[in-house]
Structure formats: structure tokens, C-alpha cells
Design an enzyme around this catalytic site. Structure first.
Site, PDB file in Angstrom:
ATOM      1  CB  CYS A   1      -1.382   0.792 -13.224  1.00  0.00           C
ATOM      2  SG  CYS A   1      -0.107  -0.381 -12.738  1.00  0.00           S
TER       3      CYS A   1
ATOM      4  CG  HIS B   1      -2.431   1.431  -7.706  1.00  0.00           C
ATOM      5  ND1 HIS B   1      -3.401   1.709  -8.650  1.00  0.00           N
ATOM      6  CD2 HIS B   1      -1.308   1.134  -8.413  1.00  0.00           C
ATOM      7  CE1 HIS B   1      -2.891   1.569  -9.859  1.00  0.00           C
ATOM      8  NE2 HIS B   1      -1.619   1.221  -9.731  1.00  0.00           N
TER       9      HIS B   1
ATOM     10  CB  CYS C   1       3.665   4.913 -13.655  1.00  0.00           C
ATOM     11  SG  CYS C   1       3.359   4.219 -12.016  1.00  0.00           S
TER      12      CYS C   1
END
Length: 390
Positions: free
Chosen positions: A95, A346, A376
């Protein structure tokens, strides 16, 4: 305003695509590399500089297979029409991939290994599924629980550990959509979104310059009616309080302060500090806390000095847990002012440069000086960047 040294790393500009739905969305006929190339061309067009001076194009992407495979970073540079002498690489920190692209370029600039870098990231989650081609080592279960690969369960864990209620999560999710839709209506995304050609629901070509994932009608009643999706019996995390699946790309132009000055380009911000940190995979969503603490220490700052924050809302339970851990729970009026990933989605490799670009724009809109972008990362990591306007 920050005083610049010659090798300080400055952000000259940042752009992104609109965020498209991954299921039959507006970018369903647009490839990840083509979407990214559009942003690179726009970034070059918006800023007057000789592209032959670009040292490297660094692109974040998580699932590097199919159209995102074979070093998509290099392919994007060629598709965008950059000179063949401009190198290209692809980085993967799950991510945090495109924020890692920022950090990689910044480290090279700071150590005089190049003056101009184009960085960014992309993920077309509609074309390349999150788990496509993944083959995890069974031995890994000796080191972390298999459930740690299920992001929703890690969010449930964080929620329980930090006393985050279902009501708090629902309210947080609704507010994300409200803020994102207000930002859209008020034109606060206009400086960052580059319109890219896509298709509407009927298959007609359209210019995609509005985030498709935002739900203008999001409300508490609808959110409350949803059942927990990851732990159906005793959980609190629902689809509505999880980041949406979306397709998107982002890009930024980074330079040394001395080169930007020589070119007559006004930097928008300087990178004050950067950090990554690890944590237990079972609570991967807590990674921004230790990463931010490291970054603040390196910048000689405390959390009280941060005036604007962009935090990746992977889940409401995760975001609220991080805010508690950083002492920002009661300062949500400085966090994700234009909405977060619950509303915008995302797209994994895209998000790091996306939230940093959004942070920069919000800081300009709010006239704040020091900002934090943090995320995160799956399997237990966090990444953070502190920037200051110049």
C-alpha cells in the site's frame, strides 16, 4: 516559510487521475500503464523543464503482473513520450508503494544522485485482482497468522484493541464521503485531478475528471443497516467502513531546490523527513504510528507541530486507531479534510503519491505550513512523510 538548502528535496507539482470504480467503472477500458502515461504527460505540460534532465521515473505498483507487469515504470515513461535516455523503475511496498517512490527519489536527490525525478503509482484493481498470481509460502505461518493476510480481520483486531465502536466507524465513514463530495462540489480537487478519457455506463466516451467512488447520498441510516463483512458474527467492520476498490494513478515532480531555482520553477513544498517502520502483521493498520513517530523525530517536530494530516483510511477502525495512537483523535478537523480512501478508494500502488498530492493541495487551501502524509501497509508496516510549504 521554509528556507531551502541546495540539496533539499522539493515538490514542484503533483497530479492524479479521478478514482474509478473497479467493477464496471469508467476506466474499465483503460489500461494501468496508459492511465499513468496520461499523468506523466500532464505533469510535463504543466511545468516548463527539459525532460532530458529527468534522472529516473519511479512508479509504485503492487500486483506487478498482466498489464502491470514487466517493469510498468519503464513502460509508462516510454508510453508518455519521455526520451529513451530517461530510466524507469517500479517499486513495491504494497500500500505504501508510491510513497516509497517519493522516498527513493528524495534519497537520491539529497545525495546528489540526480536532480529531477518523476514519481507516481498506479493500481487497476478492476483489471488485476489483488490476489492474482499470489503464492504465499506455507512456512510463513510460523511467523505470522494466516489471518494477518486478511486486511479486514486486522482492522477488526485494531478496533477491539482500541475500543473503536461500530457507531464511531459508521460516523467516520459517512464523514469521509461528506467531505469528499463537498470538496468535489467546491472545486477543491480541480488542481490535482487530470481528466482522462474513459467510458460511462452506456459505453460512451467521457472525460473522467470527477471521482466515481464517492457516494453523495451516504448517510448513517444506510451504514447502520449493513452487516459486518469480515467477522459476520461478532465484528464491526462493514463494506461501507472499508476503503472502496478503485482504479487510479498519481504522479509527482520532485527536484533538488537548486535545480528548481535555476529553472525558475517555484517549489510548492519541501520534504522535511521520511520514515518507514514495521509492526506485527496482525495489526498492520497501526503501522503509521511508529512510522510517524520516527519521521517527527527526524524533523525535530512533535505531533503538535503538524497542522494538516492525510491518513490512508484503509478502514474506519484502522484510521481511528491510528488517530488515537498519534494523539489526533480529538483533532479530526485537521485530518483528511477532502475525504479519504473510504470515499475515494485505495488503488494500492497509487495511494501514497495521491494522499501526498492531496495533502499539498489541502495545505494550500487551508494556508497551513507543516503537513503529514502517512499510511498503513499490509503484513505490518507503516510509512510517513513530513512536508513543509515553501
Amino acid at each position: 516559510m521554509a528556507t531551502l538548502n541546495p540539496r533539499d528535496v522539493v515538490i514542484v507539482d503533483g497530479v492524479r487521475s479521478a478514482m474509478g470504480k473497479s467493477k464496471n467503472g469508467m476506466f474499465r477500458n483503460v489500461r494501468a500503464d496508459s492511465l499513468s502515461a496520461e499523468l506523466v504527460r500532464a505533469l510535463v505540460a504543466r511545468n516548463q523543464f527539459d525532460v532530458n534532465e529527468v534522472e529516473d521515473l519511479i512508479w509504485g505498483c503492487v500486483n506487478q503482473t498482466l498489464e502491470q507487469g514487466m517493469n510498468i515504470g519503464r513502460n509508462i515513461g516510454l508510453l508518455a513520450g519521455l526520451p529513451k535516455t530517461v530510466a524507469g523503475q517500479t517499486v513495491n511496498r504494497l500500500c505504501g508503494s508510491s510513497m516509497q517512490a517519493i522516498h527513493t527519489a528524495a534519497a537520491q536527490i539529497a545525495t546528489n544522485q540526480g536532480d529531477i525525478f518523476i514519481i507516481g503509482g498506479v493500481e487497476h484493481m478492476g483489471h488485476v485482482g489483488m490476489m492474482h498470481g499470489i503464492d504465499l509460502n506455507p512456512e510463513a505461518s510460523k511467523h505470522y497468522a494466516k489471518a494477518s493476510n486478511m486486511m479486514g480481520l486486522t482492522a477488526e483486531m485494531l478496533g477491539r484493541m482500541n475500543g473503536i465502536t461500530r457507531e464511531e466507524q459508521d460516523a467516520f465513514g459517512v464523514e469521509s464521503h461528506r467531505r469528499a463530495w463537498a470538496a468535489t462540489q467546491e472545486g477543491r480537487f480541480k488542481n490535482e485531478i487530470i481528466g482522462v478519457e474513459g467510458h460511462d455506463a452506456n459505453g460512451f466516451k467521457i472525460l473522467c475528471d470527477i471521482d466515481e467512488v464517492i457516494r453523495p447520498d451516504a448517510n448513517l441510516e444506510a451504514f447502520k443497516a449493513l452487516k459486518p463483512v469480515f467477522d459476520p458474527k461478532g465484528g464491526s467492520v462493514t463494506a461501507a467502513t472499508s476503503s472502496a476498490l478503485s482504479d487510479g494513478a498519481s504522479a509527482m515532480l520532485l527536484m533538488s531546490a537548486e535545480r528548481a531555482q535555476a529553472l525558475g520553477l517555484k517549489p510548492r513544498a519541501v520534504i522535511r523527513s521520511m520514515a518507514v517502520a514495521g509492526c506485527d502483521a496482525a495489526i498492520m493498520g497501526y503501522g503509521p504510528v511508529p512510522a510517524t513517530q520516527k519521521a517527527l523525530k527526524r524533523a525535530g517536530l512533535s505531533i503538535a507541530d503538524i497542522q494538516t494530516v492525510e491518513l490512508n483510511e484503509a478502514f474506519a477502525a484502522q484510521g481511528l486507531s491510528v488517530l488515537k495512537g498519534l494523539g489526533l483523535y480529538d483533532k479530526q478537523d485537521i485530518v483528511n479534510l477532502n475525504g479519504g480512501a473510504i470515499a475515494l478508494g485505495h488503488p494500492l500502488g497509487c495511494s501514497g503519491a495521491r494522499i501526498t498530492t492531496t495533502l499539498l493541495n489541502v495545505m494550500e487551501q487551508q494556508d497551513t505550513q507543516i503537513g503529514l502524509a502517512t499510511m498503513c501497509i499490509g503484513l505490518g508496516q507503516g510509512i510517513a512523510t513530513v512536508i513543509e510549504r515553501v
